[in-house]
Design a protein around this motif. Structure first.
Motif, PDB file in Angstrom:
ATOM      1  N   VAL A 202       0.853  -1.193   0.000  1.00 59.72           N
ATOM      2  CA  VAL A 202       0.000   0.000   0.000  1.00 59.72           C
ATOM      3  C   VAL A 202       0.885   1.237   0.000  1.00 59.72           C
ATOM      4  CG1 VAL A 202      -1.704   1.342   1.278  1.00 59.72           C
ATOM      5  CG2 VAL A 202      -1.914  -1.150   1.151  1.00 59.72           C
ATOM      6  N   ALA A 203       0.754   2.066  -1.031  1.00 53.28           N
ATOM      7  CA  ALA A 203       1.631   3.227  -1.170  1.00 53.28           C
ATOM      8  C   ALA A 203       0.864   4.429  -1.702  1.00 53.28           C
ATOM      9  CB  ALA A 203       2.803   2.893  -2.093  1.00 53.28           C
ATOM     10  N   ALA A 269     -10.257   2.579   4.849  1.00 52.38           N
ATOM     11  CA  ALA A 269     -10.943   3.828   4.524  1.00 52.38           C
ATOM     12  C   ALA A 269     -12.215   3.936   5.357  1.00 52.38           C
ATOM     13  CB  ALA A 269     -11.278   3.894   3.043  1.00 52.38           C
ATOM     14  N   TYR A 270     -12.533   5.152   5.775  1.00 58.94           N
ATOM     15  CA  TYR A 270     -13.645   5.385   6.694  1.00 58.94           C
ATOM     16  C   TYR A 270     -14.583   6.410   6.075  1.00 58.94           C
ATOM     17  CZ  TYR A 270     -15.929   6.920  11.058  1.00 58.94           C
ATOM     18  OH  TYR A 270     -16.829   7.242  12.042  1.00 58.94           O
ATOM     19  N   GLU A 271     -15.859   6.023   5.894  1.00 57.94           N
ATOM     20  CA  GLU A 271     -16.856   6.954   5.394  1.00 57.94           C
ATOM     21  C   GLU A 271     -17.447   7.705   6.585  1.00 57.94           C
ATOM     22  OE1 GLU A 271     -20.653   7.275   2.349  1.00 57.94           O
ATOM     23  OE2 GLU A 271     -20.147   5.334   3.203  1.00 57.94           O
ATOM     24  N   GLN A 272     -17.249   8.993   6.610  1.00 61.69           N
ATOM     25  CA  GLN A 272     -17.574   9.779   7.800  1.00 61.69           C
ATOM     26  C   GLN A 272     -19.071   9.847   8.088  1.00 61.69           C
ATOM     27  OE1 GLN A 272     -15.174  12.925   6.021  1.00 61.69           O
ATOM     28  NE2 GLN A 272     -14.047  13.100   7.949  1.00 61.69           N
ATOM     29  N   SER A 273     -19.898   9.863   7.028  1.00 68.82           N
ATOM     30  CA  SER A 273     -21.339  10.029   7.257  1.00 68.82           C
ATOM     31  C   SER A 273     -21.998   8.764   7.793  1.00 68.82           C
ATOM     32  CB  SER A 273     -22.031  10.468   5.965  1.00 68.82           C
ATOM     33  OG  SER A 273     -21.881   9.474   4.961  1.00 68.82           O
ATOM     34  N   THR A 274     -21.530   7.607   7.365  1.00 67.65           N
ATOM     35  CA  THR A 274     -22.149   6.341   7.765  1.00 67.65           C
ATOM     36  C   THR A 274     -21.331   5.557   8.789  1.00 67.65           C
ATOM     37  OG1 THR A 274     -21.062   5.088   6.003  1.00 67.65           O
ATOM     38  CG2 THR A 274     -23.174   6.136   5.467  1.00 67.65           C
ATOM     39  N   ARG A 275     -20.102   6.010   9.036  1.00 62.56           N
ATOM     40  CA  ARG A 275     -19.161   5.330   9.932  1.00 62.56           C
ATOM     41  C   ARG A 275     -18.792   3.941   9.405  1.00 62.56           C
ATOM     42  NH1 ARG A 275     -21.333   5.741  15.961  1.00 62.56           N
ATOM     43  NH2 ARG A 275     -19.183   5.119  16.352  1.00 62.56           N
ATOM     44  N   GLU A 276     -18.904   3.766   8.103  1.00 64.74           N
ATOM     45  CA  GLU A 276     -18.578   2.484   7.479  1.00 64.74           C
ATOM     46  C   GLU A 276     -17.085   2.414   7.181  1.00 64.74           C
ATOM     47  OE1 GLU A 276     -19.817  -0.115   3.520  1.00 64.74           O
ATOM     48  OE2 GLU A 276     -20.122   2.046   3.542  1.00 64.74           O
ATOM     49  N   VAL A 277     -16.481   1.266   7.486  1.00 68.45           N
ATOM     50  CA  VAL A 277     -15.084   1.016   7.159  1.00 68.45           C
ATOM     51  C   VAL A 277     -15.033   0.100   5.938  1.00 68.45           C
ATOM     52  CG1 VAL A 277     -12.928  -0.066   7.918  1.00 68.45           C
ATOM     53  CG2 VAL A 277     -14.257   1.343   9.513  1.00 68.45           C
ATOM     54  N   VAL A 278     -14.258   0.482   4.936  1.00 68.16           N
ATOM     55  CA  VAL A 278     -14.138  -0.340   3.727  1.00 68.16           C
ATOM     56  C   VAL A 278     -12.667  -0.535   3.397  1.00 68.16           C
ATOM     57  CG1 VAL A 278     -16.337   0.453   2.775  1.00 68.16           C
ATOM     58  CG2 VAL A 278     -14.228   1.640   2.155  1.00 68.16           C
ATOM     59  N   PRO A 279     -12.330  -1.661   2.758  1.00 71.80           N
ATOM     60  CA  PRO A 279     -10.969  -1.860   2.262  1.00 71.80           C
ATOM     61  C   PRO A 279     -10.795  -1.083   0.959  1.00 71.80           C
ATOM     62  CG  PRO A 279     -12.193  -3.949   2.515  1.00 71.80           C
ATOM     63  CD  PRO A 279     -13.180  -2.841   2.520  1.00 71.80           C
ATOM     64  N   LEU A 280      -9.769  -0.248   0.868  1.00 73.86           N
ATOM     65  CA  LEU A 280      -9.603   0.608  -0.300  1.00 73.86           C
ATOM     66  C   LEU A 280      -8.144   0.627  -0.739  1.00 73.86           C
ATOM     67  CD1 LEU A 280     -11.144   2.633  -2.174  1.00 73.86           C
ATOM     68  CD2 LEU A 280     -10.303   4.436  -0.656  1.00 73.86           C
ATOM     69  N   GLY A 281      -7.924   0.462  -2.026  1.00 75.13           N
ATOM     70  CA  GLY A 281      -6.584   0.512  -2.578  1.00 75.13           C
ATOM     71  C   GLY A 281      -6.625   0.987  -4.008  1.00 75.13           C
ATOM     72  N   THR A 282      -5.562   0.736  -4.747  1.00 76.12           N
ATOM     73  CA  THR A 282      -5.493   1.143  -6.146  1.00 76.12           C
ATOM     74  C   THR A 282      -5.009  -0.013  -7.009  1.00 76.12           C
ATOM     75  OG1 THR A 282      -3.175   1.890  -6.183  1.00 76.12           O
ATOM     76  CG2 THR A 282      -4.832   3.463  -5.380  1.00 76.12           C
ATOM     77  N   GLY A 283      -5.301   0.099  -8.294  1.00 73.18           N
ATOM     78  CA  GLY A 283      -4.854  -0.918  -9.231  1.00 73.18           C
ATOM     79  C   GLY A 283      -3.345  -1.006  -9.318  1.00 73.18           C
ATOM     80  N   ALA A 284      -2.666   0.119  -9.124  1.00 64.99           N
ATOM     81  CA  ALA A 284      -1.209   0.112  -9.176  1.00 64.99           C
ATOM     82  C   ALA A 284      -0.627  -0.764  -8.074  1.00 64.99           C
ATOM     83  CB  ALA A 284      -0.671   1.535  -9.054  1.00 64.99           C
ATOM     84  N   ASP A 285      -1.156  -0.613  -6.855  1.00 64.14           N
ATOM     85  CA  ASP A 285      -0.643  -1.429  -5.753  1.00 64.14           C
ATOM     86  C   ASP A 285      -1.002  -2.903  -5.949  1.00 64.14           C
ATOM     87  OD1 ASP A 285       0.465   0.773  -4.533  1.00 64.14           O
ATOM     88  OD2 ASP A 285      -1.265   1.158  -3.251  1.00 64.14           O
ATOM     89  N   THR A 286      -2.184  -3.171  -6.511  1.00 58.61           N
ATOM     90  CA  THR A 286      -2.557  -4.553  -6.812  1.00 58.61           C
ATOM     91  C   THR A 286      -1.593  -5.157  -7.831  1.00 58.61           C
ATOM     92  OG1 THR A 286      -4.893  -4.027  -6.420  1.00 58.61           O
ATOM     93  CG2 THR A 286      -4.417  -6.054  -7.613  1.00 58.61           C
TER      94      THR A 286
END
Length: 463
Positions: A202-203, A269-286
């Protein structure tokens, strides 16, 4: 070049992905540039890989026209896209992998239009640049939140006939599966015995621009530190692939012995309005993670992640893996749509949809002609991040590791099988499923059908 007419994600429509097929999922302030081979040989500046990204301040390549273009888009940093692969010995000379020195990750001022940046790089740098592409977001393919109560048993394992298959093999530690995900809880007692050395890929930029409404938390810059899970997603995926039940409350994986290589490509990654945590990255790191895993001994790569846009670097890295006889498995997404997601829809990938206990397509599962097979994906109980715990999750993210586990059983039974052999056996022995009795097999709903561990092992043995 992609148009910038698409806007930010539309959250009015109910779905589990941050981005839909018509949303702009490009990462602001990032470009993936491939130089022409002759230009790559003229680079005069020492360029770090992304694990050294933070604080390097490298902003030129020593190519005058391209350096001018980089200055125009207010470049912040330049790094090699791919981590160095082990050199081969040709006679008495060590030789690097051809082409890896030509690929760069350019991070520039995100206030600069993506289309403008790509046009500037290709026009001013046309003597040196073979291609300039955007980077794209990648998200873990879990549908909704963890479930509070657990199913009375791990219904997915008997559904794909694992108990019978285990009479033939429970896995081999020499078969290593790379889990490209959020990392793994490195101290989980049920996973620790199976873990081999992994990598954090992750970069993000030190000043990232995440999707609207989200903030990045935890370890997300410079590919620093171990591949420690900060979400739980990767830990859950890993336990479905390889885990031996050690207590009454514990779980078993599709295999009990195969090695797990945690390759962290998704951050928290944290969505501030819903307090939902999601895994988030980019295609480059993949893309970088795939190559690192292949170069470090992985026989299978599982990617429970994706998005609706193609990342050329991912395509290149998957080709790299397939050419080196590595099985690649990916989840197809959780929006109940037929649109292809990537990397699942790329050539050479086993694309996995999710089913319910009654062998119906899960309500959230994507479908379409790109689906290879399906696997259990609703209320799947597995290992979870923090304190050696367990939980249930749903999603094509939880279906994909069932197929990956079957691939690992096949290689455990016969390490001489090629990646193509494994793929064809899995597809050829799946239990056919149809939405309507007259539907052909394969079909856009289930692909070839429900993966079947015992049938696959029988086919491998010629029974």
């Amino acid at each position: 070049m992609e148009s910038e007419r698409r806007g930010p994600p539309d959250k009015s429509a109910k779905r589990f992905s941050i981005f839909g097929p018509n949303d702009d999922s490009r990462v602001p302030g990032e470009a993936l540039v491939e130089l022409k081979p002759e230009a790559a040989r003229r680079v005069t500046v020492s360029i770090p890989d992304a694990s050294m990204l933070e604080g390097t301040g490298v902003k030129q390549l020593g190519l005058p026209d391209l350096d001018e273009a980089l200055q125009d888009i207010h470049v912040r940093s330049i790094s090699h896209l791919y981590l160095p692969s082990p050199p081969t010995l040709a006679g008495h000379t060590f030789v690097a992998e051809v082409g890896e020195e030509s690929h760069f990750r350019i991070q520039y001022d995100p206030a600069t239009s993506i289309d403008e940046a790509l046009a500037t790089l290709t026009k001013k740098g046309n003597r040196d640049v073979l291609s300039a592409e955007p980077n794209h977001w990648r998200q873990g393919m879990t549908a909704g939140s963890r479930h509070g109560s657990h199913h009375p048993r791990q219904w997915g394992l008997p559904k794909i006939d694992c108990p019978t298959a285990w009479q033939r093999t429970i896995g081999d530690a020499n078969v290593v599966v790379a889990v490209l995900d959020t990392g793994v809880d490195l101290n989980h007692p049920d996973l620790r015995p199976h873990l081999v050395a992994g990598k954090n890929c992750v970069a993000f930029d030190v000043r990232p621009t995440p999707p609207d409404g989200y903030v990045l938390l935890g370890n997300y810059t410079g590919a620093s530190g171990p591949p420690e899970d900060e979400v739980g997603h990767g830990t859950h995926v890993a336990g479905t692939i390889s885990c031996e039940r050690t207590s009454m409350d514990g779980v078993a994986g599709v295999t009990w012995r195969c090695g797990l290589m945690p390759v962290r490509v998704l951050a928290r990654a944290y969505e501030q309005s819903t307090r939902e945590v999601v895994p988030l990255g980019t295609g480059a790191d993949t893309a970088r993670g795939i190559r690192w895993a292949v170069n470090n001994g992985a026989k299978i790569v599982n990617m429970s992640l994706g998005d609706y846009d193609v990342n050329p670097s991912e395509r290149s890295s998957i080709e790299y893996a397939v050419q080196r006889n590595v099985v690649v498995v990916a989840a197809v997404g959780n929006d109940g749509r037929s649109d292809p997601t990537y990397p699942a829809a790329l050539p050479g990938v086993i694309a996995v949809a999710a089913t319910e206990p009654q062998s119906q397509l899960a309500s959230f599962s994507n479908f379409g002609d790109h689906v290879s097979v399906c696997a259990p994906g609703v209320k799947i109980r597995s290992t979870y991040w923090g304190g050696g715990s367990y939980t249930e999750l749903s999603g094509t993210s939880t279906a994909s590791p069932h197929v990956t586990g079957v691939a690992a059983l096949l290689l455990s039974l016969n390490l001489g099988l090629t990646a193509s052999d494994v793929t064809q056996i899995i597809l050829g022995t799946a239990t056919p499923l149809r939405k309507q009795p007259a539907d052909p097999v394969p079909n856009p709903t289930f692909g070839r059908g429900l993966v079947n561990a015992e049938a696959a092992l029988q086919r491998a043995l010629g029974l």
